[in-house]
Design an enzyme around this catalytic site. Structure first.
Site, PDB file in Angstrom:
ATOM      1  N   LYS A 201      21.054  30.868  10.038  1.00  0.00           N
ATOM      2  CA  LYS A 201      21.984  29.862   9.494  1.00  0.00           C
ATOM      3  C   LYS A 201      22.118  29.927   7.974  1.00  0.00           C
ATOM      4  CE  LYS A 201      22.424  26.695  13.304  1.00  0.00           C
ATOM      5  NZ  LYS A 201      22.083  25.434  13.945  1.00  0.00           N
ATOM      6  N   ARG A 235      16.305  27.872  19.578  1.00  0.00           N
ATOM      7  CA  ARG A 235      17.591  28.523  19.877  1.00  0.00           C
ATOM      8  C   ARG A 235      17.776  29.660  18.876  1.00  0.00           C
ATOM      9  NH1 ARG A 235      22.826  28.372  18.319  1.00  0.00           N
ATOM     10  NH2 ARG A 235      24.408  28.624  19.925  1.00  0.00           N
TER      11      ARG A 235
HETATM   12  C1  8Y7 Z   1      23.017  24.849  17.422  1.00  0.00           C
HETATM   13  C2  8Y7 Z   1      23.617  24.714  18.665  1.00  0.00           C
HETATM   14  C3  8Y7 Z   1      24.874  25.940  17.388  1.00  0.00           C
HETATM   15  C4  8Y7 Z   1      21.782  24.197  17.197  1.00  0.00           C
HETATM   16  C5  8Y7 Z   1      21.911  23.407  19.469  1.00  0.00           C
HETATM   17  C6  8Y7 Z   1      24.868  28.528  15.229  1.00  0.00           C
HETATM   18  C7  8Y7 Z   1      25.731  25.494  19.711  1.00  0.00           C
HETATM   19  C8  8Y7 Z   1      25.850  27.448  15.274  1.00  0.00           C
HETATM   20  N1  8Y7 Z   1      23.799  25.631  16.634  1.00  0.00           N
HETATM   21  N2  8Y7 Z   1      23.080  24.012  19.687  1.00  0.00           N
HETATM   22  N3  8Y7 Z   1      24.779  25.396  18.627  1.00  0.00           N
HETATM   23  N4  8Y7 Z   1      21.271  23.493  18.262  1.00  0.00           N
HETATM   24  N5  8Y7 Z   1      21.324  22.699  20.445  1.00  0.00           N
HETATM   25  O1  8Y7 Z   1      24.484  28.855  14.090  1.00  0.00           O
HETATM   26  O2  8Y7 Z   1      21.180  24.208  16.131  1.00  0.00           O
HETATM   27  O3  8Y7 Z   1      24.465  29.129  16.239  1.00  0.00           O
HETATM   28  S1  8Y7 Z   1      26.233  26.900  16.913  1.00  0.00           S
END
Ligand code: 8Y7
Length: 254
Positions: A201, A235
């Site tokens: 990120k 994640r």
């Molecule tokens: C997150 C996410 C994204 C996160 C959860 C990226 C869909 C942006 N970030 N879902 N999603 N937590 N639960 O950088 O931090 O992958 S999208």
């Protein structure tokens, strides 16, 4: 949780897995590397992203989900109609960056045995990184997640189906993200599993000065800090490397 973006415009791997077979192969590889859950997204939620029509989101997600029927799959969506279709097609979890706020979302999940990850965000993806402000960020995020857990329980989604996520980078400055990471135990105290997403990120870019392709080491450092703060779901894009972080942390903890 391994990230599988089936989108043309996600910030770190947009376009790479639009091809169905490539997406499935990447999912299998992440599973081989030790992922327990594959998180499939058909709509980019990166800052500034445009929304996609529902039929396109479904066309991206469903064929891949159906090919992964034998493994736990999470579906990253905000749309109740997509949630219903995904659950009918075998999804194990709905990962909603809106924490089931859309009308009909609670009901879509309640009438199933599917799990849900409730994420906090402030504002909408298009504008959320324009000067986000909080009185006290941890109190606000914790209060929001606590109220969404209550809304789920009221709708018939039992506590043991719920995980929470502070939503790093979603309407948050680097300082907000670091404060939430430092005080993650206060979210874990809500008593449901905590998920954390720092992988590649932009806050890591701000801290290290690195472009997205060079954020692996930063991502692993953040993953370790999240584990230490009580996160039990990470994640990530880089499953193999994150698995090693988890192994070292578990060995140390023992
Ligand atoms: C997150 C996410 C994204 C996160 C959860 C990226 C869909 C942006 N970030 N879902 N999603 N937590 N639960 O950088 O931090 O992958 S999208």
């Amino acid at each position: 949780m391994g990230v599988l973006n089936v989108t043309p415009d996600s910030f770190s791997d947009g376009g790479r897995f639009l091809d169905r077979n490539a997406a499935i192969a990447h999912a299998r590889r992440m599973l081989d590397e030790g992922a327990d859950i594959i998180d499939i997204g058909g709509e980019s939620s990166r800052p500034g992203a445009d929304p996609v029509p529902e039929n396109i989101e479904l066309e991206r997600i469903l064929p891949v989900l159906k090919k992964l029927a034998d493994v736990p799959v999470s579906i990253d969506t905000r749309r109740p109609s997509v949630m219903r279709e995904a659950i009918a097609a075998g999804a194990s979890m709905i990962n909603d960056i809106e924490a089931l706020a859309a009308p009909g979302a609670l009901e879509a999940v309640a009438g199933s045995d599917c799990a849900v990850c409730l994420m906090h965000k402030k504002g909408d993806p298009a504008t959320m990184q324009q000067d986000p402000r909080y009185g006290e960020v941890v109190a606000e995020v914790r209060g929001f997640l606590s109220s969404r857990i209550a809304a789920c329980e009221k709708a018939g989604i039992q506590r043991d189906r719920i995980a929470i996520d502070p939503g790093f980078g979603f309407g948050k400055t680097v300082e907000h993200n670091l404060t939430l990471l430092k005080r993650l135990p206060e979210l874990a105290a809500l008593g449901v599993p905590v998920a954390a997403g720092w992988s590649r990120k932009s806050s890591l870019g701000s801290i290290t000065g690195r472009p997205v392709a060079e954020r692996l080491a930063g991502s692993l450092a953040a993953a370790l800090l999240a584990l230490q703060g009580g996160a039990t779901i990470l994640r990530v894009h880089d499953v193999k490397e994150t698995r090693d972080v988890v192994a070292v942390w578990q060995a140390w903890r023992r």
